[in-house]
Design a protein around this motif. Structure first.
Motif, PDB file in Angstrom:
ATOM      1  N   LEU A 116       0.813  -1.198   0.000  1.00 41.75           N
ATOM      2  CA  LEU A 116       0.000   0.000   0.000  1.00 41.75           C
ATOM      3  C   LEU A 116       0.860   1.267   0.000  1.00 41.75           C
ATOM      4  O   LEU A 116       0.386   2.302  -0.438  1.00 41.75           O
ATOM      5  N   GLU A 117       2.058   1.163   0.510  1.00 47.39           N
ATOM      6  CA  GLU A 117       2.932   2.347   0.471  1.00 47.39           C
ATOM      7  C   GLU A 117       3.296   2.709  -0.965  1.00 47.39           C
ATOM      8  O   GLU A 117       3.347   3.882  -1.312  1.00 47.39           O
ATOM      9  N   LYS A 118       3.536   1.700  -1.771  1.00 46.27           N
ATOM     10  CA  LYS A 118       3.967   1.946  -3.146  1.00 46.27           C
ATOM     11  C   LYS A 118       2.813   2.410  -4.033  1.00 46.27           C
ATOM     12  O   LYS A 118       2.998   3.249  -4.912  1.00 46.27           O
ATOM     13  N   TRP A 119       1.623   1.855  -3.821  1.00 47.14           N
ATOM     14  CA  TRP A 119       0.439   2.211  -4.605  1.00 47.14           C
ATOM     15  C   TRP A 119      -0.723   2.477  -3.645  1.00 47.14           C
ATOM     16  O   TRP A 119      -1.570   1.615  -3.426  1.00 47.14           O
ATOM     17  N   PRO A 120      -0.784   3.665  -3.077  1.00 45.94           N
ATOM     18  CA  PRO A 120      -1.779   3.961  -2.043  1.00 45.94           C
ATOM     19  C   PRO A 120      -3.201   4.219  -2.552  1.00 45.94           C
ATOM     20  O   PRO A 120      -4.128   4.307  -1.763  1.00 45.94           O
ATOM     21  N   SER A 121      -3.367   4.318  -3.863  1.00 48.34           N
ATOM     22  CA  SER A 121      -4.695   4.606  -4.409  1.00 48.34           C
ATOM     23  C   SER A 121      -4.896   3.825  -5.704  1.00 48.34           C
ATOM     24  O   SER A 121      -3.925   3.401  -6.345  1.00 48.34           O
ATOM     25  N   PRO A 122      -6.155   3.656  -6.105  1.00 49.92           N
ATOM     26  CA  PRO A 122      -6.398   2.978  -7.387  1.00 49.92           C
ATOM     27  C   PRO A 122      -5.737   3.685  -8.573  1.00 49.92           C
ATOM     28  O   PRO A 122      -5.206   3.029  -9.466  1.00 49.92           O
ATOM     29  N   VAL A 123      -5.723   5.004  -8.566  1.00 48.85           N
ATOM     30  CA  VAL A 123      -5.097   5.741  -9.675  1.00 48.85           C
ATOM     31  C   VAL A 123      -3.605   5.439  -9.733  1.00 48.85           C
ATOM     32  O   VAL A 123      -3.033   5.300 -10.815  1.00 48.85           O
ATOM     33  N   SER A 124      -2.968   5.297  -8.576  1.00 47.79           N
ATOM     34  CA  SER A 124      -1.532   4.995  -8.573  1.00 47.79           C
ATOM     35  C   SER A 124      -1.256   3.608  -9.160  1.00 47.79           C
ATOM     36  O   SER A 124      -0.211   3.385  -9.755  1.00 47.79           O
ATOM     37  N   ILE A 125      -2.197   2.683  -9.020  1.00 48.30           N
ATOM     38  CA  ILE A 125      -2.040   1.359  -9.632  1.00 48.30           C
ATOM     39  C   ILE A 125      -2.089   1.474 -11.151  1.00 48.30           C
ATOM     40  O   ILE A 125      -1.322   0.827 -11.853  1.00 48.30           O
ATOM     41  N   LEU A 126      -2.975   2.331 -11.655  1.00 44.63           N
ATOM     42  CA  LEU A 126      -3.048   2.509 -13.112  1.00 44.63           C
ATOM     43  C   LEU A 126      -1.768   3.099 -13.672  1.00 44.63           C
ATOM     44  O   LEU A 126      -1.439   2.871 -14.836  1.00 44.63           O
ATOM     45  N   ASN A 127      -1.062   3.857 -12.870  1.00 49.43           N
ATOM     46  CA  ASN A 127       0.200   4.461 -13.310  1.00 49.43           C
ATOM     47  C   ASN A 127       1.390   3.509 -13.157  1.00 49.43           C
ATOM     48  O   ASN A 127       2.481   3.822 -13.604  1.00 49.43           O
ATOM     49  N   ALA A 128       1.166   2.360 -12.516  1.00 49.99           N
ATOM     50  CA  ALA A 128       2.248   1.391 -12.293  1.00 49.99           C
ATOM     51  C   ALA A 128       2.460   0.531 -13.527  1.00 49.99           C
ATOM     52  O   ALA A 128       1.552   0.338 -14.339  1.00 49.99           O
ATOM     53  N   GLN A 129       3.656   0.017 -13.658  1.00 49.57           N
ATOM     54  CA  GLN A 129       3.974  -0.930 -14.726  1.00 49.57           C
ATOM     55  C   GLN A 129       3.574  -2.331 -14.260  1.00 49.57           C
ATOM     56  O   GLN A 129       3.749  -2.674 -13.092  1.00 49.57           O
ATOM     57  N   THR A 130       3.063  -3.141 -15.183  1.00 53.05           N
ATOM     58  CA  THR A 130       2.664  -4.506 -14.848  1.00 53.05           C
ATOM     59  C   THR A 130       3.823  -5.269 -14.222  1.00 53.05           C
ATOM     60  O   THR A 130       3.639  -5.983 -13.235  1.00 53.05           O
ATOM     61  N   GLU A 131       5.005  -5.101 -14.772  1.00 50.43           N
ATOM     62  CA  GLU A 131       6.183  -5.792 -14.254  1.00 50.43           C
ATOM     63  C   GLU A 131       6.503  -5.388 -12.813  1.00 50.43           C
ATOM     64  O   GLU A 131       6.967  -6.208 -12.021  1.00 50.43           O
ATOM     65  N   GLU A 132       6.256  -4.133 -12.501  1.00 55.80           N
ATOM     66  CA  GLU A 132       6.499  -3.627 -11.151  1.00 55.80           C
ATOM     67  C   GLU A 132       5.584  -4.339 -10.141  1.00 55.80           C
ATOM     68  O   GLU A 132       6.025  -4.768  -9.078  1.00 55.80           O
ATOM     69  N   ILE A 133       4.324  -4.467 -10.491  1.00 51.80           N
ATOM     70  CA  ILE A 133       3.359  -5.147  -9.624  1.00 51.80           C
ATOM     71  C   ILE A 133       3.684  -6.636  -9.555  1.00 51.80           C
ATOM     72  O   ILE A 133       3.660  -7.240  -8.481  1.00 51.80           O
ATOM     73  N   ALA A 134       4.020  -7.216 -10.688  1.00 50.82           N
ATOM     74  CA  ALA A 134       4.351  -8.644 -10.740  1.00 50.82           C
ATOM     75  C   ALA A 134       5.519  -8.976  -9.813  1.00 50.82           C
ATOM     76  O   ALA A 134       5.514 -10.021  -9.147  1.00 50.82           O
ATOM     77  N   LYS A 135       6.484  -8.114  -9.758  1.00 48.36           N
ATOM     78  CA  LYS A 135       7.646  -8.338  -8.897  1.00 48.36           C
ATOM     79  C   LYS A 135       7.241  -8.405  -7.425  1.00 48.36           C
ATOM     80  O   LYS A 135       7.725  -9.251  -6.677  1.00 48.36           O
ATOM     81  N   VAL A 136       6.310  -7.554  -7.020  1.00 41.93           N
ATOM     82  CA  VAL A 136       5.875  -7.512  -5.629  1.00 41.93           C
ATOM     83  C   VAL A 136       5.039  -8.747  -5.264  1.00 41.93           C
ATOM     84  O   VAL A 136       5.173  -9.285  -4.165  1.00 41.93           O
ATOM     85  N   ILE A 137       4.206  -9.199  -6.191  1.00 40.41           N
ATOM     86  CA  ILE A 137       3.319 -10.320  -5.876  1.00 40.41           C
ATOM     87  C   ILE A 137       3.855 -11.671  -6.350  1.00 40.41           C
ATOM     88  O   ILE A 137       3.159 -12.682  -6.276  1.00 40.41           O
ATOM     89  N   ARG A 138       5.079 -11.704  -6.764  1.00 41.42           N
ATOM     90  CA  ARG A 138       5.711 -12.942  -7.245  1.00 41.42           C
ATOM     91  C   ARG A 138       5.533 -14.130  -6.290  1.00 41.42           C
ATOM     92  O   ARG A 138       5.237 -15.239  -6.728  1.00 41.42           O
ATOM     93  N   PRO A 139       5.681 -13.953  -4.970  1.00 43.71           N
ATOM     94  CA  PRO A 139       5.534 -15.106  -4.062  1.00 43.71           C
ATOM     95  C   PRO A 139       4.154 -15.779  -4.112  1.00 43.71           C
ATOM     96  O   PRO A 139       4.014 -16.929  -3.700  1.00 43.71           O
ATOM     97  N   LEU A 140       3.152 -15.096  -4.629  1.00 42.47           N
ATOM     98  CA  LEU A 140       1.813 -15.675  -4.719  1.00 42.47           C
ATOM     99  C   LEU A 140       1.678 -16.667  -5.872  1.00 42.47           C
ATOM    100  O   LEU A 140       0.731 -17.437  -5.927  1.00 42.47           O
ATOM    101  N   GLY A 141       2.636 -16.629  -6.805  1.00 43.42           N
ATOM    102  CA  GLY A 141       2.555 -17.468  -7.986  1.00 43.42           C
ATOM    103  C   GLY A 141       1.735 -16.793  -9.074  1.00 43.42           C
ATOM    104  O   GLY A 141       0.951 -15.889  -8.797  1.00 43.42           O
TER     105      GLY A 141
END
Length: 109
Positions: A1-26
């Protein structure tokens, strides 16, 4: 939540950036794309409601709103009703834990 505190901030994120954070989930690439698709659907709904009712109106999603969002079905709508709206009515999920919690909450009221 620190990195993407709002829905708009998620839209501005790169898919790869999010993928890196959630990698442990598979299935991190698929999940990251899903997070972005869901966020687009959610914000589209928010903006549509704001355009119709104004920003000051209470924000409430109906069944069609929730069910139209990416990867949202009966469980998502039931969870929204139970945890966000604090309602134990209209819980139609096949998830036994969600239904049991709804029944527990009904007994507390």
């Amino acid at each position: 939540l620190e990195k993407w505190p709002s829905p708009v901030s998620i839209l501005n994120a790169q898919t790869e950036e999010i993928a890196k954070v959630i990698r442990p989930l598979g299935m991190h690439h698929k999940r990251a794309s899903g997070v972005i698709k869901f966020t687009k659907d959610y914000l589209s709904c928010v903006w549509k409601k704001e355009k119709i009712h104004g920003k000051k109106a209470p924000f409430v999603l109906n069944r069609d709103d929730v069910m139209s969002m990416y990867q949202c079905g009966e469980y998502a709508y039931s969870a929204y009703r139970l945890f966000i709206q604090r309602s134990t009515s209209d819980i139609r999920s096949n998830d036994h834990a969600l239904v049991a919690y709804a029944e527990y909450q009904k007994g507390r009221c």
